[in-house]
Design a protein around this motif. Structure first.
Motif: not given
Length: 307
Positions: A1-7, A9-15, A108-119
């Motif tokens: 398990m990986e723990i990532i500080d969101l400050n 950070y933008v998830e670009r590796r995967f959905g 939703v836009e700032k965190f879930l879509v842009k930061k976390l690349n949530s699908k």
């Protein structure tokens, strides 16, 4: 398990498939939600994850004049429990005033879509989000259609006809209904504290106690005597725990005193975990110290017979 500080950070590796909630207690309802999120993430080739706030959302600045929230599970314990469930990623951040004031759409836009690349986003049926909790699970589903993600809504989990919730568990603990609270949690309720010096009355009576000072604002179970298990350096020991004011000695300070069976050693300044198993009796005032000693002996005998 990986723990990532969101400050920063933008998830670009995967959905990602993100589970949302405070998850205080990580109780059986939370476990069902999290496991369902993991299952669905695997089905559509996403990384299962949790957006985990380092503090409970009800402890933000706008609540500073309210009573401090009593928690079931501190942040570091949540991390441990989530790891056991098999979550791939934890995205971690403090819930502060800037996040609190985001509208549902902005969150939703700032965190879930842009930061976390949530699908895929998994939430409970009663999930609320955005400034003044204006967004709910159905509105999240609508935003998902607009912004390109799936929303997975989990219905409540019932035990003996009652819905499981963190609020319900807090109330059970405060009522001394430990075994029922544990049933809802899916594990024993436990607290972790530092052993500090007490007044040594227990030692004088032949029953030395480890007195706990808590770093976190745990829910304190109802005043009384409990059957417990104490974990010291990953070793488990049967124990009796008294939560109360030492009424026989006219005490006025709430104490958590832990008599550990079959253990000898110096525990001062050491952190130990106390796991609550069952409520034994009220914390009552005895007329004499001898009566108290006799009662403690009966309490120990009761615990020994149960093992």
């Amino acid at each position: 398990m990986e723990i990532i500080d969101l400050n920063g950070y933008v998830e670009r590796r995967f959905g990602t498939a993100v589970a949302l909630g405070n998850f205080d207690g990580v109780h059986v309802g939370h476990e069902f939600l999290l496991k369902d999120n993991i299952k669905k993430a695997k089905e559509i080739n996403l990384k299962s994850s949790v957006l985990l706030f380092k503090n409970h959302t009800k402890t933000t600045l706008n609540n500073k004049d309210k009573l401090k929230l009593e928690i079931i599970t501190p942040y570091y314990k949540k991390i441990h429990l989530l790891k056991k469930l098999g979550i791939d990623l934890i995205y971690s951040i403090y819930f502060d005033e800037s996040i609190m004031k985001l509208s549902p759409e902005e969150f939703v836009e700032k965190f879930l879509v842009k930061k976390l690349n949530s699908k895929l986003i998994t939430v409970g049926f009663d999930y609320r989000f955005g400034y003044k909790a204006k967004g709910d699970s159905e509105y999240l589903k609508k935003l998902g259609k607009d912004m390109g993600f799936i929303v997975n809504i989990i219905e409540p989990i019932y035990i003996e006809g009652e819905p499981v919730s963190s609020t319900k568990i807090r109330n059970l603990l405060k009522s001394g209904l430990i075994s029922k609270a544990n049933h809802y949690l899916g594990k024993n309720y436990s607290i972790i504290g530092k052993v500090v010096k007490g007044d040594k009355r227990g030692t004088g009576m032949g029953f030395p106690t480890a007195n706990l000072k808590l770093d976190d604002n745990y829910v304190i179970p109802k005043i009384g005597v409990y059957e417990t298990m104490t974990i010291i350096d990953n070793e488990k020991y049967r124990s009796l725990t008294n939560i109360g004011y030492n009424p026989t000695f006219d005490g006025n300070e709430l104490k958590i005193e832990n008599h550990i069976l079959d253990f000898e050693g110096n525990l001062y300044d050491k952190y130990i975990e106390v796991s609550f198993i069952d409520y034994i009796r009220d914390d009552v005032k005895f007329d004499t110290v001898e009566e108290l000693i006799n009662q403690i002996k009966m309490d120990i005998e009761y615990v020994m017979k149960k093992q």
